[in-house]
Design a protein around this motif. Structure first.
Motif, PDB file in Angstrom:
ATOM      1  N   ALA A  49     -40.210 -24.279  30.974  1.00 23.79           N
ATOM      2  CA  ALA A  49     -41.399 -23.759  31.650  1.00 23.79           C
ATOM      3  C   ALA A  49     -42.030 -24.824  32.536  1.00 23.79           C
ATOM      4  CB  ALA A  49     -42.402 -23.246  30.621  1.00 23.79           C
ATOM      5  N   LEU A  50     -41.975 -26.072  32.131  1.00 23.75           N
ATOM      6  CA  LEU A  50     -42.501 -27.150  32.971  1.00 23.75           C
ATOM      7  C   LEU A  50     -41.688 -27.311  34.250  1.00 23.75           C
ATOM      8  CD1 LEU A  50     -43.315 -30.050  30.477  1.00 23.75           C
ATOM      9  CD2 LEU A  50     -44.940 -28.631  31.744  1.00 23.75           C
ATOM     10  N   ASN A  51     -40.396 -27.063  34.168  1.00 25.41           N
ATOM     11  CA  ASN A  51     -39.499 -27.336  35.291  1.00 25.41           C
ATOM     12  C   ASN A  51     -39.182 -26.150  36.172  1.00 25.41           C
ATOM     13  OD1 ASN A  51     -39.243 -30.061  34.696  1.00 25.41           O
ATOM     14  ND2 ASN A  51     -37.581 -29.698  33.258  1.00 25.41           N
ATOM     15  N   THR A  52     -39.534 -24.953  35.755  1.00 21.38           N
ATOM     16  CA  THR A  52     -39.178 -23.793  36.564  1.00 21.38           C
ATOM     17  C   THR A  52     -40.082 -23.681  37.787  1.00 21.38           C
ATOM     18  OG1 THR A  52     -38.637 -21.453  36.525  1.00 21.38           O
ATOM     19  CG2 THR A  52     -40.626 -22.102  35.341  1.00 21.38           C
ATOM     20  N   TYR A 108     -30.795 -17.486  33.297  1.00 24.58           N
ATOM     21  CA  TYR A 108     -31.356 -17.091  34.590  1.00 24.58           C
ATOM     22  C   TYR A 108     -32.137 -18.247  35.227  1.00 24.58           C
ATOM     23  CZ  TYR A 108     -34.054 -14.361  37.958  1.00 24.58           C
ATOM     24  OH  TYR A 108     -34.621 -13.869  39.103  1.00 24.58           O
ATOM     25  N   ASN A 109     -32.869 -18.976  34.406  1.00 17.42           N
ATOM     26  CA  ASN A 109     -33.679 -20.088  34.903  1.00 17.42           C
ATOM     27  C   ASN A 109     -32.825 -21.221  35.477  1.00 17.42           C
ATOM     28  OD1 ASN A 109     -36.341 -21.279  35.285  1.00 17.42           O
ATOM     29  ND2 ASN A 109     -35.688 -22.757  33.746  1.00 17.42           N
ATOM     30  N   LEU A 110     -31.603 -21.345  35.012  1.00 16.30           N
ATOM     31  CA  LEU A 110     -30.713 -22.373  35.565  1.00 16.30           C
ATOM     32  C   LEU A 110     -30.537 -22.194  37.074  1.00 16.30           C
ATOM     33  CD1 LEU A 110     -27.991 -22.556  32.791  1.00 16.30           C
ATOM     34  CD2 LEU A 110     -29.542 -24.389  33.472  1.00 16.30           C
ATOM     35  N   LYS A 111     -30.667 -20.962  37.524  1.00 17.78           N
ATOM     36  CA  LYS A 111     -30.538 -20.664  38.951  1.00 17.78           C
ATOM     37  C   LYS A 111     -31.706 -21.252  39.754  1.00 17.78           C
ATOM     38  CE  LYS A 111     -30.344 -16.587  41.950  1.00 17.78           C
ATOM     39  NZ  LYS A 111     -30.311 -15.138  41.961  1.00 17.78           N
ATOM     40  N   TYR A 112     -32.869 -21.406  39.104  1.00 17.64           N
ATOM     41  CA  TYR A 112     -34.067 -21.853  39.805  1.00 17.64           C
ATOM     42  C   TYR A 112     -34.328 -23.348  39.718  1.00 17.64           C
ATOM     43  CZ  TYR A 112     -35.252 -17.045  40.521  1.00 17.64           C
ATOM     44  OH  TYR A 112     -35.222 -15.751  40.926  1.00 17.64           O
ATOM     45  N   CYS A 113     -33.698 -24.033  38.822  1.00 18.01           N
ATOM     46  CA  CYS A 113     -34.036 -25.442  38.649  1.00 18.01           C
ATOM     47  C   CYS A 113     -32.790 -26.235  38.288  1.00 18.01           C
ATOM     48  CB  CYS A 113     -35.100 -25.608  37.569  1.00 18.01           C
ATOM     49  SG  CYS A 113     -35.772 -27.255  37.495  1.00 18.01           S
ATOM     50  N   GLN A 114     -32.065 -26.659  39.279  1.00 18.10           N
ATOM     51  CA  GLN A 114     -30.873 -27.484  39.106  1.00 18.10           C
ATOM     52  C   GLN A 114     -31.193 -28.902  39.575  1.00 18.10           C
ATOM     53  OE1 GLN A 114     -27.842 -26.625  37.823  1.00 18.10           O
ATOM     54  NE2 GLN A 114     -28.611 -24.608  37.305  1.00 18.10           N
ATOM     55  N   CYS A 115     -32.095 -29.559  38.908  1.00 14.10           N
ATOM     56  CA  CYS A 115     -32.574 -30.869  39.339  1.00 14.10           C
ATOM     57  C   CYS A 115     -31.562 -31.968  39.067  1.00 14.10           C
ATOM     58  CB  CYS A 115     -33.854 -31.230  38.609  1.00 14.10           C
ATOM     59  SG  CYS A 115     -35.215 -30.143  38.988  1.00 14.10           S
ATOM     60  N   LYS A 116     -31.520 -32.906  39.975  1.00 14.28           N
ATOM     61  CA  LYS A 116     -30.699 -34.091  39.783  1.00 14.28           C
ATOM     62  C   LYS A 116     -31.533 -35.241  39.238  1.00 14.28           C
ATOM     63  CE  LYS A 116     -27.042 -33.043  43.016  1.00 14.28           C
ATOM     64  NZ  LYS A 116     -26.742 -31.830  42.417  1.00 14.28           N
TER      65      LYS A 116
END
Length: 141
Positions: free
Chosen positions: A74-77, A125-133
């Motif tokens: 939730a922090l990262n989305t 589903y959230n993996l689609k919105y936050c793929q941070c490096k």
């Protein structure tokens, strides 16, 4: 003291992998919920107070792990609807598992399966919105 060490390790682990860990915890929770009654059907002697307590404890461990995963995800989305749904679905799962432990209401276990599955699907589903490096690319300020 052991609980604090366990909680700290979960928090460290979920910092970068929260959606993966949340999805895996949800799937394992579903497997746990399906296998437990089957074990009792196969061998009724397994249904002792100690066994039931241990199985409930496993459910609470899944809740703790999933809370940290939900919190970090939730922090990262970047999607506020997903953030809201994380806490809504986790809250319903908490309610259902506590209700199962204390038996306040008769609620079919199907709702627990649906909640655990929905939480796992939401993490995927959230993996689609936050793929941070890195740790700051998609945090909400």
């Amino acid at each position: 003291k052991l609980i604090f060490i366990f909680a700290h390790q979960i928090m460290v682990l979920t910092t970068r992998n929260s959606d993966y860990i949340g999805a895996i915890a949800g799937v394992l929770c579903i497997i746990h919920c399906i296998i437990t009654p089957l074990l009792f059907l196969i061998n009724a002697e397994l249904a002792t107070k100690q066994t039931l307590f241990a199985l409930q404890l496993i459910g609470y461990v899944f809740l703790i792990i999933s809370f940290f995963a939900v919190y970090r995800s939730a922090l990262n989305t970047t999607n506020n609807t997903v953030k809201f749904l994380f806490f809504l679905i986790w809250g319903s799962l908490l309610f259902l598992i506590l209700n199962e432990s204390f038996g306040a209401f008769h609620i079919p276990e199907t709702f627990t399966f649906i909640s655990a599955f929905s939480l796992s699907a939401l993490h995927i589903y959230n993996l689609k919105y936050c793929q941070c490096k890195d740790e700051t690319c998609c945090t909400n300020d």
